[in-house]
Design a protein around this motif. Sequence first.
Motif, PDB file in Angstrom:
ATOM      1  N   LYS A   2     -29.437 -69.235  -9.052  1.00 45.55           N
ATOM      2  CA  LYS A   2     -28.147 -69.025  -8.421  1.00 45.55           C
ATOM      3  C   LYS A   2     -27.212 -68.141  -9.235  1.00 45.55           C
ATOM      4  N   PHE A   3     -27.468 -67.948 -10.530  1.00 45.20           N
ATOM      5  CA  PHE A   3     -26.549 -67.166 -11.334  1.00 45.20           C
ATOM      6  C   PHE A   3     -26.880 -65.687 -11.251  1.00 45.20           C
ATOM      7  N   SER A   4     -25.899 -64.872 -11.611  1.00 47.23           N
ATOM      8  CA  SER A   4     -26.077 -63.421 -11.644  1.00 47.23           C
ATOM      9  C   SER A   4     -26.060 -62.980 -13.102  1.00 47.23           C
ATOM     10  N   PRO A   5     -27.212 -62.555 -13.647  1.00 51.61           N
ATOM     11  CA  PRO A   5     -27.269 -62.150 -15.053  1.00 51.61           C
ATOM     12  C   PRO A   5     -26.328 -60.982 -15.322  1.00 51.61           C
ATOM     13  N   ARG A   6     -25.658 -61.017 -16.438  1.00 55.13           N
ATOM     14  CA  ARG A   6     -24.742 -59.938 -16.791  1.00 55.13           C
ATOM     15  C   ARG A   6     -25.443 -58.928 -17.689  1.00 55.13           C
ATOM     16  N   SER A   7     -24.894 -57.736 -17.708  1.00 54.74           N
ATOM     17  CA  SER A   7     -25.466 -56.679 -18.525  1.00 54.74           C
ATOM     18  C   SER A   7     -25.082 -56.874 -19.992  1.00 54.74           C
ATOM     19  N   HIS A   8     -25.731 -56.115 -20.834  1.00 52.96           N
ATOM     20  CA  HIS A   8     -25.419 -56.216 -22.259  1.00 52.96           C
ATOM     21  C   HIS A   8     -24.011 -55.705 -22.547  1.00 52.96           C
ATOM     22  N   GLN A   9     -23.592 -54.686 -21.829  1.00 52.17           N
ATOM     23  CA  GLN A   9     -22.245 -54.163 -22.024  1.00 52.17           C
ATOM     24  C   GLN A   9     -21.208 -55.213 -21.626  1.00 52.17           C
ATOM     25  N   ASP A  10     -21.460 -55.966 -20.561  1.00 55.95           N
ATOM     26  CA  ASP A  10     -20.535 -57.026 -20.160  1.00 55.95           C
ATOM     27  C   ASP A  10     -20.484 -58.125 -21.223  1.00 55.95           C
ATOM     28  N   TYR A  11     -21.637 -58.417 -21.822  1.00 60.33           N
ATOM     29  CA  TYR A  11     -21.654 -59.423 -22.901  1.00 60.33           C
ATOM     30  C   TYR A  11     -20.820 -58.950 -24.086  1.00 60.33           C
ATOM     31  N   LEU A  12     -20.959 -57.679 -24.465  1.00 62.39           N
ATOM     32  CA  LEU A  12     -20.175 -57.160 -25.588  1.00 62.39           C
ATOM     33  C   LEU A  12     -18.682 -57.215 -25.289  1.00 62.39           C
ATOM     34  N   GLN A  13     -18.326 -56.887 -24.066  1.00 61.57           N
ATOM     35  CA  GLN A  13     -16.913 -56.947 -23.699  1.00 61.57           C
ATOM     36  C   GLN A  13     -16.409 -58.381 -23.730  1.00 61.57           C
ATOM     37  N   PHE A  14     -17.240 -59.319 -23.300  1.00 60.96           N
ATOM     38  CA  PHE A  14     -16.870 -60.737 -23.359  1.00 60.96           C
ATOM     39  C   PHE A  14     -16.628 -61.167 -24.799  1.00 60.96           C
ATOM     40  N   VAL A  15     -17.507 -60.770 -25.704  1.00 57.75           N
ATOM     41  CA  VAL A  15     -17.352 -61.143 -27.112  1.00 57.75           C
ATOM     42  C   VAL A  15     -16.064 -60.573 -27.688  1.00 57.75           C
ATOM     43  N   ILE A  16     -15.785 -59.323 -27.392  1.00 60.88           N
ATOM     44  CA  ILE A  16     -14.580 -58.694 -27.931  1.00 60.88           C
ATOM     45  C   ILE A  16     -13.320 -59.359 -27.385  1.00 60.88           C
ATOM     46  N   ASP A  17     -13.300 -59.635 -26.099  1.00 55.86           N
ATOM     47  CA  ASP A  17     -12.125 -60.285 -25.505  1.00 55.86           C
ATOM     48  C   ASP A  17     -11.917 -61.674 -26.088  1.00 55.86           C
ATOM     49  N   GLN A  18     -12.985 -62.442 -26.239  1.00 58.53           N
ATOM     50  CA  GLN A  18     -12.861 -63.798 -26.758  1.00 58.53           C
ATOM     51  C   GLN A  18     -12.462 -63.805 -28.238  1.00 58.53           C
ATOM     52  N   LEU A  19     -13.024 -62.892 -29.013  1.00 59.31           N
ATOM     53  CA  LEU A  19     -12.653 -62.833 -30.428  1.00 59.31           C
ATOM     54  C   LEU A  19     -11.204 -62.407 -30.602  1.00 59.31           C
ATOM     55  N   GLN A  20     -10.756 -61.459 -29.796  1.00 63.77           N
ATOM     56  CA  GLN A  20      -9.353 -61.045 -29.883  1.00 63.77           C
ATOM     57  C   GLN A  20      -8.421 -62.169 -29.467  1.00 63.77           C
ATOM     58  N   SER A  21      -8.877 -63.033 -28.573  1.00 64.74           N
ATOM     59  CA  SER A  21      -8.048 -64.156 -28.139  1.00 64.74           C
ATOM     60  C   SER A  21      -8.030 -65.286 -29.165  1.00 64.74           C
ATOM     61  N   GLU A  22      -9.208 -65.601 -29.736  1.00 68.64           N
ATOM     62  CA  GLU A  22      -9.306 -66.722 -30.676  1.00 68.64           C
ATOM     63  C   GLU A  22      -8.874 -66.350 -32.083  1.00 68.64           C
TER      64      GLU A  22
END
Length: 503
Positions: A2-22
Motif C-alpha cells: 500500500k505504500f509508495s516508495p520515495r526516491s533517494h532525492q526525496d529521502y535526502l530532502q527529508f533528512v535535511i529538513d528534519q536535521l534543520q528542524s531538530e
Amino acid sequence: MKFSPRSHQDYLQFVIDQLQSEYSTPEQNAFLQQFYSDLIFWITPIDLSKTASIMQSAYSLKTKGRSPRDPADMLRSTLLMTKLGMNVDNWVRSLRTFPIYAILSGFSPLDTPGVGTFYDFFRRLWRASTPHKTGRIKRKLRKPRKKGKKNQKLEPKNPKITDKLVARVLRQDQIHYSPKEHDTLQHLFQTLFVFPSAEKGLLGDTNSFRVIGDGSPVETGARSFGKFLCDCRKSGNWKCTCKRQFSDPDATWGWDSYREKYYYGRTLYMFTAADSPYDLPVYPRLFKASQHDSVSWICGYQELRHWYPQWNLGEAILDSAHDALPIYTMLERDNVSAIIDLNNRRSGHLVYNNMEIDSDGVPICPIGRKMVCWGKCPGRQRVKWRCPAKVGKWECPHPCSPSDYGRTFYTSTADNPRLFPRIRRDSKEWRTRYASRTGVERCIKRQKVDYNLEASRGRSSRHWNIRVYLIAMCQHADAWLQEAKKQNQLTTIQQWLKSAPAA
C-alpha cells in the motif's frame, strides 16, 4: 503493497529538513559536525530506492490493514544498527532516544518502528517459511575424533567428491541454479552495493574479473548436544540415540585448522574482488562446517557465475586447499586462469612425458638440473624449455642430446593444468598475483573482528545469512566513505544542510 516508495532525492530532502528542524542552533550544528558527520556522510550516499521493487513479492497486495514501513527505510535502519554494533532491542531504544538515528533511517523521530517490526522485516528477507533449512528434531551429531595438523584442513569424507561435482558441471550446457533461501539478500546486495562499487571502479576490471575465494569458521551460539525429548536419562541411559531438539539444526561440526580445534557452526566462504583496494566482497556464502573448501568453491563458483553473468571471470586465486585437478579443469573450460598453490601432500613424485617435474612445474633434466624456460608459444598455452648446459655454456657430464642446440622439452597447460598453469609457478608474475590472495583474509577479518560477526551468537541460518550480508553491505559503504574522503568530496555539516546533495 500500500505504500509508495520515495526516491533517494526525496529521502535526502527529508533528512535535511528534519536535521534543520531538530538541530537548528549553531551549537547543535557543531555537535553534529563533531560526533555524527562521518555517520551522516556514510549513510546518505547509499541509494536504496530500489529496495521496494526487489522485495515486492515479500509483501501482500491486499489493501486492508495497516500500511507497512518502507523497505528502504527498514534496510537503511538495520545498516545503521549493524554499523553501530547494536542489537535490535538496543537499537529500537536508541531510535526513540536519539532523533539523529531515526532521521538518518528515514523515520520521523515521533514515529519509529518497534522490535516486532524489525523481526518481521527479517522474515521478509528470508525466502523460507522457517528460519532453519532442516527440521529441528534430529539425532545428535557426533564430534569427530580424528584431528588434523596445524594449518592443514581435514580431507573430504568422500575423496572423489570434487571429481563427481565437476563432472556434473561439465555435463551441463548452461549454468544450473536452484533457488536459495538467501536470494533476496543477494539480490539486494548485488543491486544496491556491488554494482555501484563496480561503477566507481572499486572492484577492478569486470571484463576480466579476478576473484579470490576462501573459507573461515563461524561458531554458532547453539549447543551441540540439543535438548532431550526422551526419558532415557531417568533409567540411567545418558548415551541414548533418541532424537533431540536443536535450536540450530543446520549447524555441524568442523575443523578449525588455525586454532587446531573442532567448532560447531558453519563455514563462511567469501568471494572477494582481488583488484579491490578495499578488499570488497561480491558473494558471501555460508556452507556446512564439515564441508571442505574445495567443495565450497565448486558450488559457490557456479552460483557466482549465475549472479554475475555480465562479468567475464579472468582469474581465480585460491590456496592449496583447492589444489585438485577437477577444479583446474573446470576453470580451463571457462577460460579462467588458475592461480592455486600446490598442496605438497597431494603432489608426490611428479612425472610428465617421462620427465621429472618439480613442485613449481619446472622439468628436471636427467642429471638433476632445472631446465631453462625459453619462452611461451604464441597463441598456445605451451612453454618451451631448453637444456641448462647449452644455455649456460658449460659441459654436461651426461649429455642427453647430440644437437648443438641441446635438448628441448614442452609443457602444455591443456595436458595438465594443475602442473602447468597458464602462469608458471616459478615466475615472479605468479608470486605477485598469488600475493593478492590475502585480500580475502582481510575481507573476512573485517567481518569477524571489525564487525564482530560471531558476537551475536545466532541460532539459525536466517540470522547468520542476514548478519553476514548486512556486514558485507557495510563494507561497501565504508569503502565509499573512504573514497569520498580521499577525493576531498566531503563538506561540513553546515554546508551540506544548506543545499541538498545530488542523489
